[in-house]
Design a protein around this motif. Structure first.
Motif, PDB file in Angstrom:
ATOM      1  N   MET A  44     -12.990   5.853  -6.616  1.00  0.00           N
ATOM      2  CA  MET A  44     -11.561   5.751  -6.911  1.00  0.00           C
ATOM      3  C   MET A  44     -11.318   4.940  -8.172  1.00  0.00           C
ATOM      4  O   MET A  44     -10.541   5.359  -9.056  1.00  0.00           O
TER       5      MET A  44
ATOM      6  N   TYR B  89       2.326   1.741  -3.422  1.00  0.00           N
ATOM      7  CA  TYR B  89       1.324   2.302  -4.331  1.00  0.00           C
ATOM      8  C   TYR B  89       1.156   3.801  -4.105  1.00  0.00           C
ATOM      9  O   TYR B  89       1.134   4.591  -5.052  1.00  0.00           O
ATOM     10  N   VAL B  90       1.043   4.197  -2.838  1.00  0.00           N
ATOM     11  CA  VAL B  90       0.781   5.606  -2.522  1.00  0.00           C
ATOM     12  C   VAL B  90       1.905   6.500  -3.027  1.00  0.00           C
ATOM     13  O   VAL B  90       1.660   7.537  -3.650  1.00  0.00           O
TER      14      VAL B  90
ATOM     15  N   TYR C 277      -0.631  14.581  -2.985  1.00  0.00           N
ATOM     16  CA  TYR C 277      -0.344  14.071  -4.326  1.00  0.00           C
ATOM     17  C   TYR C 277       0.073  15.205  -5.264  1.00  0.00           C
ATOM     18  O   TYR C 277       0.934  15.020  -6.136  1.00  0.00           O
TER      19      TYR C 277
ATOM     20  N   ALA D 108      -9.782  10.188  -7.938  1.00  0.00           N
ATOM     21  CA  ALA D 108      -9.106   9.037  -7.336  1.00  0.00           C
ATOM     22  C   ALA D 108      -8.363   9.435  -6.074  1.00  0.00           C
ATOM     23  O   ALA D 108      -8.415   8.739  -5.047  1.00  0.00           O
TER      24      ALA D 108
ATOM     25  N   LEU E  53      -1.275  -1.579  -6.071  1.00  0.00           N
ATOM     26  CA  LEU E  53      -2.662  -1.505  -5.620  1.00  0.00           C
ATOM     27  C   LEU E  53      -3.334  -2.869  -5.731  1.00  0.00           C
ATOM     28  O   LEU E  53      -4.073  -3.293  -4.833  1.00  0.00           O
TER      29      LEU E  53
ATOM     30  N   LEU F 180      -9.369   6.564   3.532  1.00  0.00           N
ATOM     31  CA  LEU F 180      -8.422   6.509   4.647  1.00  0.00           C
ATOM     32  C   LEU F 180      -9.020   7.149   5.897  1.00  0.00           C
ATOM     33  O   LEU F 180      -8.942   6.587   6.996  1.00  0.00           O
TER      34      LEU F 180
ATOM     35  N   VAL G  98       0.838  -1.203   0.000  1.00  0.00           N
ATOM     36  CA  VAL G  98       0.000   0.000   0.000  1.00  0.00           C
ATOM     37  C   VAL G  98       0.872   1.252   0.000  1.00  0.00           C
ATOM     38  O   VAL G  98       0.606   2.217  -0.731  1.00  0.00           O
TER      39      VAL G  98
ATOM     40  N   ILE H  32     -14.511   3.727  -2.749  1.00  0.00           N
ATOM     41  CA  ILE H  32     -13.704   2.779  -3.527  1.00  0.00           C
ATOM     42  C   ILE H  32     -14.169   2.753  -4.984  1.00  0.00           C
ATOM     43  O   ILE H  32     -13.354   2.745  -5.915  1.00  0.00           O
TER      44      ILE H  32
ATOM     45  N   GLU I 192       0.548   0.861 -10.565  1.00  0.00           N
ATOM     46  CA  GLU I 192      -0.712   0.359 -10.029  1.00  0.00           C
ATOM     47  C   GLU I 192      -0.666  -1.132  -9.690  1.00  0.00           C
ATOM     48  O   GLU I 192      -1.612  -1.661  -9.110  1.00  0.00           O
TER      49      GLU I 192
ATOM     50  N   GLN J 143      -9.369   8.204  -2.288  1.00  0.00           N
ATOM     51  CA  GLN J 143      -8.410   7.479  -1.450  1.00  0.00           C
ATOM     52  C   GLN J 143      -8.281   8.132  -0.085  1.00  0.00           C
ATOM     53  O   GLN J 143      -8.239   7.454   0.952  1.00  0.00           O
TER      54      GLN J 143
END
Length: 334
Positions: free
Chosen positions: A90, A20-21, A170, A125, A61, A133, A17, A87, A58, A129
């Motif tokens: 996203m 991915y982030v 991001y 997206a 993910l 969270l 995870v 979700i 990805e 996310q």
């Protein structure tokens, strides 16, 4: 020595995870920043800077989500119903963003449409996310080993704030990536945006960090009881250190340092979540051990992970090595 397979798998999924982030985060950040760069030549270079690597990012993910389903089925069955809406949002955002990568180069008349699909998909997206969270951090009600909340429980002031925090974060990753990968006026504009995004992220991290301990007694004890209270001093100091590295890197024209420092901010934020959660996988409801599959299944799956994860790391590292350096504005993904 007894090997705790559940905690080994928790570490693998946590790593997936995080990977991915920090990897997909910067190319989502490119899309978030897209409307701020109206010139076509800038947008072409921005997309070219991530085109060779975005889809590989990805992979993490898929590994994180698939691993959660296979290894922690109870957590998966609890978290998914609680977070269906963010979700799905996203995934739709990621679909629009991915399709835009391919179709934007194929049309002139509808290029504006795919520009907005790329920017909108990236922003949705990222926001989804962050909201997911926040909903997880604030807690998911569980009764009789099943989700016991309502359809809109994920939508709260706290989850909206965490969604905006991830969006800003991001954008910071995207801006510092552009500083590292581009030249000329595009790089200079990205450098200015990096300052603004860094300040925004620092403020957002402060707000979320001060808010989180008061959501759940577990968090309050973890952050303000000895000996774990030491993290309340160490983590903020490290965050300030990363911010200073980022700012001095931008000021001194050290193009790689701001991006590394921005990644450091994400790693520290992620570590803070881990400190708050441990040993729970669903805060205050399900521990890692409670949610884990039988050890026989964990052992069988671990054999595959020991082969798969190094392979993913190898080809990801190779892709970044091949496409290292500044992007040539005259070349790229067409």
């Amino acid at each position: 020595m007894v090997i705790d397979l559940a905690f080994i798998w928790a570490a693998i999924i946590a790593f997936a995870v995080l990977a991915y982030v920090i990897l997909d985060g910067f190319d989502l950040g490119i899309g978030i920043l897209f409307p701020l760069f109206p010139q076509k030549r800038h947008r072409d270079v921005m997309m070219n800077s991530v085109a060779p690597i975005w889809d590989g990012n990805e992979t993490w993910l898929v590994l994180g989500g698939g691993g959660l389903m296979a290894v922690f089925p109870l957590a998966y069955a609890t978290i998914l119903p609680a977070l269906y809406a963010p979700i799905i949002a996203m995934l739709l955002g990621l679909i629009f963003r991915g399709v835009a990568f391919e179709y934007r180069w194929r049309t002139k008349r509808a290029e504006w449409l795919w520009n907005w699909a790329f920017a909108g998909g990236s922003a949705v997206a990222a926001l989804a996310q962050g909201i997911a969270l926040g909903a997880l951090v604030q807690g998911i009600p569980v009764e009789n080993r099943a989700y016991a909340g309502g359809w809109w429980d994920w939508l709260t002031p706290f989850s909206i704030v965490t969604g905006l925090a991830v969006l800003i974060g991001y954008a910071l990753l995207g801006a510092t990536w552009l500083v590292m990968k581009t030249t000329g006026d595009l790089r200079e504009k990205a450098r200015r945006l990096s300052y603004l995004a860094a300040i925004g992220m620092l403020v957002a991290m402060g707000v979320v960090s001060l808010w989180t301990p008061f959501l759940e007694q577990l968090y309050l004890q973890r952050w303000f009881s000895w000996p774990t209270a030491i993290f309340s001093i160490v983590v903020p100091l490290l965050v300030l250190g990363c911010f200073l590295l980022l700012a001095t890197g931008l000021r001194n024209q050290q193009d790689g340092r701001p991006f590394i420092a921005a990644l450091g901010l994400f790693v520290l934020g992620y570590a803070g979540i881990g400190i708050s959660f441990y040993p729970y996988i669903v805060p205050a409801s399900l521990t890692i051990r409670d949610a884990a599959a039988p050890d026989e299944s964990l052992g069988f799956l671990l054999v595959g992970a020991l082969v798969l994860v190094p392979l993913i790391l190898a080809y990801t590292s190779y892709a970044y090595w091949v496409f290292r350096g500044k992007v040539d504005p005259e070349e790229g993904y067409h």
